[in-house]
Enzyme design. Structure first.
Site, PDB file in Angstrom:
ATOM      1  N   HIS A   1       6.006  -0.488  -3.957  1.00 11.96           N
ATOM      2  CA  HIS A   1       4.540  -0.310  -3.917  1.00 11.96           C
ATOM      3  C   HIS A   1       3.974   0.786  -2.748  1.00 11.96           C
ATOM      4  O   HIS A   1       3.313   1.721  -3.071  1.00 11.96           O
ATOM      5  CB  HIS A   1       3.875  -1.376  -4.193  1.00 11.96           C
ATOM      6  CG  HIS A   1       2.179  -1.197  -3.965  1.00 11.96           C
ATOM      7  ND1 HIS A   1       1.379  -0.752  -4.604  1.00 11.96           N
ATOM      8  CD2 HIS A   1       1.530  -1.703  -3.082  1.00 11.96           C
ATOM      9  CE1 HIS A   1       0.288  -0.712  -4.221  1.00 11.96           C
ATOM     10  NE2 HIS A   1       0.195  -1.286  -3.147  1.00 11.96           N
TER      11      HIS A   1
ATOM     12  N   ASP B   1      -4.677  33.650  -2.061  1.00 11.63           N
ATOM     13  CA  ASP B   1      -3.774  32.200  -2.579  1.00 11.63           C
ATOM     14  C   ASP B   1      -3.290  31.329  -1.162  1.00 11.63           C
ATOM     15  O   ASP B   1      -3.716  32.143  -0.037  1.00 11.63           O
ATOM     16  CB  ASP B   1      -2.493  32.966  -2.977  1.00 11.63           C
ATOM     17  CG  ASP B   1      -1.946  31.848  -4.050  1.00 11.63           C
ATOM     18  OD1 ASP B   1      -1.484  30.705  -3.468  1.00 11.63           O
ATOM     19  OD2 ASP B   1      -1.802  31.958  -5.377  1.00 11.63           O
TER      20      ASP B   1
ATOM     21  N   GLU C   1       0.959   8.759  10.849  1.00  6.55           N
ATOM     22  CA  GLU C   1       1.201   8.900   9.155  1.00  6.55           C
ATOM     23  C   GLU C   1      -0.204   8.338   8.608  1.00  6.55           C
ATOM     24  O   GLU C   1      -0.690   8.946   7.629  1.00  6.55           O
ATOM     25  CB  GLU C   1       2.403   8.367   8.697  1.00  6.55           C
ATOM     26  CG  GLU C   1       2.283   7.946   7.367  1.00  6.55           C
ATOM     27  CD  GLU C   1       2.493   9.451   6.450  1.00  6.55           C
ATOM     28  OE1 GLU C   1       2.982  10.148   7.046  1.00  6.55           O
ATOM     29  OE2 GLU C   1       2.205   9.053   5.148  1.00  6.55           O
TER      30      GLU C   1
ATOM     31  N   SER D   1     -17.123  14.468   4.271  1.00  6.21           N
ATOM     32  CA  SER D   1     -17.872  15.457   4.990  1.00  6.21           C
ATOM     33  C   SER D   1     -18.376  16.588   4.233  1.00  6.21           C
ATOM     34  O   SER D   1     -19.274  17.331   4.716  1.00  6.21           O
ATOM     35  CB  SER D   1     -17.299  15.972   6.543  1.00  6.21           C
ATOM     36  OG  SER D   1     -16.821  15.005   7.209  1.00  6.21           O
TER      37      SER D   1
ATOM     38  N   HIS E   1       0.784  -1.005  19.023  1.00  2.00           N
ATOM     39  CA  HIS E   1      -0.261  -1.729  18.468  1.00  2.00           C
ATOM     40  C   HIS E   1       0.472  -2.362  17.102  1.00  2.00           C
ATOM     41  O   HIS E   1      -0.240  -3.496  16.733  1.00  2.00           O
ATOM     42  CB  HIS E   1      -1.590  -1.370  18.474  1.00  2.00           C
ATOM     43  CG  HIS E   1      -1.986  -0.295  17.424  1.00  2.00           C
ATOM     44  ND1 HIS E   1      -2.849   0.589  17.606  1.00  2.00           N
ATOM     45  CD2 HIS E   1      -1.311   0.108  16.296  1.00  2.00           C
ATOM     46  CE1 HIS E   1      -2.817   1.370  16.416  1.00  2.00           C
ATOM     47  NE2 HIS E   1      -1.913   0.931  15.669  1.00  2.00           N
TER      48      HIS E   1
ATOM     49  N   LYS F   1     -18.052   9.793  13.595  1.00  2.00           N
ATOM     50  CA  LYS F   1     -18.031  10.107  12.406  1.00  2.00           C
ATOM     51  C   LYS F   1     -18.749   9.559  11.308  1.00  2.00           C
ATOM     52  O   LYS F   1     -19.432   9.826  10.804  1.00  2.00           O
ATOM     53  CB  LYS F   1     -16.568  10.221  11.770  1.00  2.00           C
ATOM     54  CG  LYS F   1     -15.721  11.203  12.222  1.00  2.00           C
ATOM     55  CD  LYS F   1     -14.246  11.306  11.552  1.00  2.00           C
ATOM     56  CE  LYS F   1     -13.717  12.754  11.942  1.00  2.00           C
ATOM     57  NZ  LYS F   1     -14.221  13.734  11.116  1.00  2.00           N
TER      58      LYS F   1
ATOM     59  N   ARG G   1       2.509 -12.316   4.930  1.00  2.00           N
ATOM     60  CA  ARG G   1       2.704 -11.141   3.759  1.00  2.00           C
ATOM     61  C   ARG G   1       4.218 -11.131   3.452  1.00  2.00           C
ATOM     62  O   ARG G   1       5.127 -11.899   4.031  1.00  2.00           O
ATOM     63  CB  ARG G   1       2.406  -9.799   4.340  1.00  2.00           C
ATOM     64  CG  ARG G   1       3.158  -9.357   5.655  1.00  2.00           C
ATOM     65  CD  ARG G   1       2.371  -8.273   6.374  1.00  2.00           C
ATOM     66  NE  ARG G   1       2.584  -7.008   5.682  1.00  2.00           N
ATOM     67  CZ  ARG G   1       2.771  -5.651   6.199  1.00  2.00           C
ATOM     68  NH1 ARG G   1       2.596  -5.667   7.492  1.00  2.00           N
ATOM     69  NH2 ARG G   1       2.888  -4.868   5.597  1.00  2.00           N
TER      70      ARG G   1
END
Lengths: 559, 292
Positions: A96, A125, A274, A287, A321, A350, A469
């Site tokens: 998943h 392009d 990532e 934005s 972390h 942001k 988990r």
């Protein structure tokens, strides 16, 4: 004629050189349409075709990965083992994650980049069209290798998407396929990113300076840099897993002087950037959409770019972390804790900028805007739980519980996935020339938003109470919240069929309403950041080739 | 409008899909081979052949287009940007293995040789580099795992030092060839390239000799963390030298056919950049793997 103008040659790969000279005079303004038949999609070099391929592939994988999530939630509906074997359950959590990250979210953003970047910056392009084709097909090949493991002896990989040794080395026939799948997906992403960087740095229309470029282009430029920097790292890590299993090396085995924790360091050196690879383009889309439906220019364009760069750079120095409980020197815990907390600053900038953009705006709430607002609110919740887990002493309680599952699903589902949906609703009328059904769109939004919270919010509670988990069974006291979470999951899953319906319906004609070039009131003025939103100057749907002659760039702001 | 001014956008690309099919076939075959299937090797070689055909076809096409003036300056820029970032990704790839070497040498091996780990698990283990671990891992001639293996680390001043000189001089000859190209001195270009390619292949030959010696003295990929890092780093580097030398050979062939002008020689530049990158990686290897 400037070097930026772009006329196309009517040449196949194999007879370019002589076609060149025969055709170049009479074809001055000729726009070639797409090739006929299915092979158009196989051999295409057109950024719009390839963007469509990526987006359709991502949509398909959304349902494949979603089906796996449904199996997980069905098993967790009650304590005890009901539906599946524990090994298969672990395969499902692993697959998943891999399918959603590498098959759905990343391809969806690359698809958006392909469709929109050339039109946003006024390029004919993508810079390297043939390589563009190859990046898409390598993605398909990589996902095929991965999916094939579901049917193998011993099942699909079940050690979690992080593929930690020594557990992952127990994977049976699936193991080398999973490793090579990562290699192919990595090559595909690197090629895609190189193409995006080359397009943005080399193909902008005259006058479209870096500091006038739409924010979506900025976020993708930075994301592409992250991808090129870290995908090879992941490739290296899985290569060492492969040699450890088959060729007798000892990278991750203490008996030979190696260290399994080393894998975790390398993996998360890739893995943390990532997750920002998934979220930075989301920021770009948010934005883009919020100013249009607030009918105001984006608040703090420069600080948005700066914050994106800051987040990207910080992402390289926070990886441990993810490993606070692994046994690190205290100085390491402290460094990674503070570095991680520092990320809250640019991210907060942001969020405040988005709110300030909406502030005092003439807002309207069409489906893209609804999804974008939900993104701001729900992503921020995910961000807050992130700060909680950044605190090393507290993380010892949260680590490997459902709390972390709740955290990253908040940033990835009502975060990244919602903003992909917002982008689809926002640009689908431009892509197809048809308007989607706004009523069903809003129904999809409300069903998704309510159910996603029913699905993931209770996971905070069971996580804090200690539910681990990646385990198919749980202690009886977690039953109620798990059942509620599963019900939310089923409603969320079913609601996405509405999304599928809307997309297909819109492609086939939608409401039948005629769509203007601008589609959304104010899109032309506010959809491009500092300058006019170029894609809204084009017809809907845009012709097969756009901006063969570079457009004139108009600023929307007073100097 | 002259053709020189337009950004060339190709249509109907056939090679990318063929290359993808080749890679897919090769990797699926390799995975089957690793799982012990006898058909694996066949598919691996089939895939590799398709991939090689693709490389030849695609690069031939590119060079034909380039020589017929299809690419303007802006297209050339895209190619240069592409090559630059490709090399950047290669740097990242090598960083993983250098990082692994640094981490094991300076952190995890010392940790294995101190405190409770040493006291309770393996009191005899010193935790000093070079090491093949507390169990002194190795591989026998058939590739089976054996324990208690003693080994000699690689020295720096024999073949490796010669290899350093070889690669450094190949960098010089490569630049000399480039100067020849810029001065339109074709014979200097060709001589320079021949020397570069030859030095590259001699380097690979020396590496092969060195590997042979190592294996006959029992230092293998399976000799604990020392063998793992040594062979992985030098092995991937050696592979890149081979690739670089093949690229340079193609550039040599094209120079001999009269391709490239002082303004239009992206292929040469890309090959040279790649070669210098391989060169720099070797310097890193010589310092961190052999010398230190």
């Amino acid at each position: 004629m400037s070097v930026f103008s772009a006329k196309r040659y009517d040449g196949d790969d194999h007879n370019t050189s002589h076609n060149l000279h025969e055709h170049h005079d009479e074809h001055h303004d000729d726009h070639h349409g797409p090739a006929k038949g299915i092979l158009r999609w196989v051999f295409t070099t057109n950024h719009k075709d390839i963007g469509t391929l990526y987006l359709v592939f991502a949509l398909a994988m959304f349902f494949v990965g979603g089906a796996m999530a449904m199996i997980i939630r069905a098993e967790l509906f009650q304590p005890g083992l009901q539906l599946v074997q524990p090994e298969f359950f672990n395969s499902m959590t692993t697959m998943h994650a891999l399918v959603m990250v590498f098959g759905m979210m990343m391809p969806a953003f690359v698809g958006l980049a392909n469709w929109m970047l050339p039109m946003m910056i006024g390029a004919p392009d993508m810079a390297l069209p043939r390589m563009n084709n190859m990046s898409f097909w390598l993605l398909v090949a990589g996902v095929l290798l991965l999916a094939s493991t579901l049917f193998m002896e011993g099942g699909a990989p079940a050690a979690g998407w992080t593929l930690y040794p020594p557990l992952v080395l127990q994977t049976k026939a699936a193991f080398p396929f999973a490793v090579f799948s990562v290699h192919l997906l990595g090559i595909s992403s690197i090629m895609g990113s190189i193409n995006i960087i080359a397009t943005i740095t080399n193909m902008r229309a005259p006058g479209m300076t870096l500091w006038k470029m739409p924010i979506f282009a900025w976020t993708w430029l930075i994301t592409a840099f992250l991808l090129i920097a870290v995908m090879p790292v992941f490739a290296g890590a899985v290569t060492m897993l492969l040699t450890d299993k088959f060729f007798g090396t000892s990278f991750f085995s203490a008996a030979g002087g190696g260290d399994p924790v080393l894998y975790q360091h390398i993996f998360w050196f890739f893995g943390h950037p990532e997750v920002y690879i998934l979220i930075l383009p989301s920021f770009g889309v948010a934005s883009t959409i919020i100013p249009v439906f607030s009918r105001k220019p984006l608040f703090g364009y420069g600080s948005m770019v700066g914050a994106t760069i800051a987040i990207a750079l910080l992402s390289f120095v926070v990886w441990s972390h993810h490993m606070f409980t692994v046994g690190m020197p205290i100085i390491g815990e402290l460094f990674f804790m503070w570095a991680t907390i520092a990320i809250a600053v640019p991210t907060g900038m942001k969020v405040f900028n988005w709110v300030a953009t909406m502030w005092d705006g003439a807002m309207s709430f069409e489906t893209p805007m609804l999804f974008a607002i939900a993104f701001v609110v729900l992503f921020t919740i995910g961000g807050f739980t992130g700060v909680m887990m950044a605190l090393a002493p507290l993380d010892f309680q949260y680590h490997d519980t459902y709390f972390i599952v709740a955290h990253f699903h908040y940033v990835l589902v009502p975060g990244a996935t919602f903003i992909i949906m917002a982008a689809v609703y926002y640009w689908l009328p431009k892509w197809t020339g048809h308007m989607y059904n706004e009523k069903i769109g809003r129904l999809h939004f409300w069903l998704s938003t309510v159910s996603v919270n029913i699905l993931f919010f209770p996971q905070h509670f069971v996580g804090l109470a200690g539910m681990p988990r990646r385990i198919p069974d749980y202690a009886i006291q977690f039953s109620d919240w798990n059942m509620i979470s599963s019900i939310g999951g089923f409603i969320f899953g079913a609601s996405q069929l509405l999304f599928l319906y809307i997309v297909i319906d819109t492609i086939r004609g939608g409401t039948g309403e005629k769509v203007t070039n601008e589609v959304w009131e104010g899109a032309r003025q506010y959809g491009g950041g500092i300058v006019e939103g170029l894609e809204w100057t084009l017809p809907s749907p845009p012709p097969y080739h756009t901006f063969t002659e570079p457009p004139v760039i108009k600023s929307i702001l007073p100097h | 409008m002259s053709t020189k001014d337009a950004y060339y956008i190709p249509h109907k690309a056939t090679w990318p899909v063929i290359g993808t099919a080749g890679l897919f076939c090769m990797l699926a075959g390799f995975a089957n081979y690793l799982n012990g299937s006898s058909a694996g090797v066949f598919w691996m070689l089939t895939g590799l052949s398709i991939f090689i055909v693709m490389l030849v076809g695609w690069f031939t096409l590119q060079s034909t287009e380039s020589e017929s003036g299809t690419f303007n300056k802006q297209v050339g820029n895209s190619y240069r940007i592409g090559m630059m970032w490709f090399i950047f990704s290669e740097v990242a790839f090598f960083c993983v293995f250098f990082g692994t070497l640094w981490y094991t040498r300076n952190l995890s091996v010392p940790w294995l040789g101190e405190g409770a780990t040493k006291e309770f698990l393996h009191p005899l283990f010193e935790g000093t580099w070079p090491t093949n671990g507390p169990e002194q891992l190795g591989l026998d001639k058939e590739g089976n795992r054996i324990f208690g293996v003693e080994f000699e680390p690689m020295g720096a001043w024999g073949l490796p030092f010669l290899n350093t000189l070889l690669l450094l001089s190949s960098g010089v000859t490569c630049t000399w060839a480039h100067h020849g190209l810029l001065k339109k001195n074709r014979s200097q270009l060709i001589k320079g390239l021949i020397a570069t390619v030859a030095l590259g292949f001699i380097f690979v030959l020396c590496q092969a000799v060195e590997y042979h010696e190592a294996y006959s003295e029992g230092l293998t990929l399976g000799t604990g963390i020392y063998g793992s890092t040594f062979f992985m780093l030098t092995g991937f580097h050696g592979f890149h030298v081979c690739v670089g030398a093949i690229i340079l050979s193609v550039v040599l062939f094209r120079s001999w056919k009269g391709h490239f002008t002082p303004d239009n020689h992206f292929a040469f530049e890309a090959a040279a950049w790649y070669w210098h990158f391989v060169d720099v990686v070797w310097l890193g290897l010589f310092i961190f793997v052999y010398l230190m």
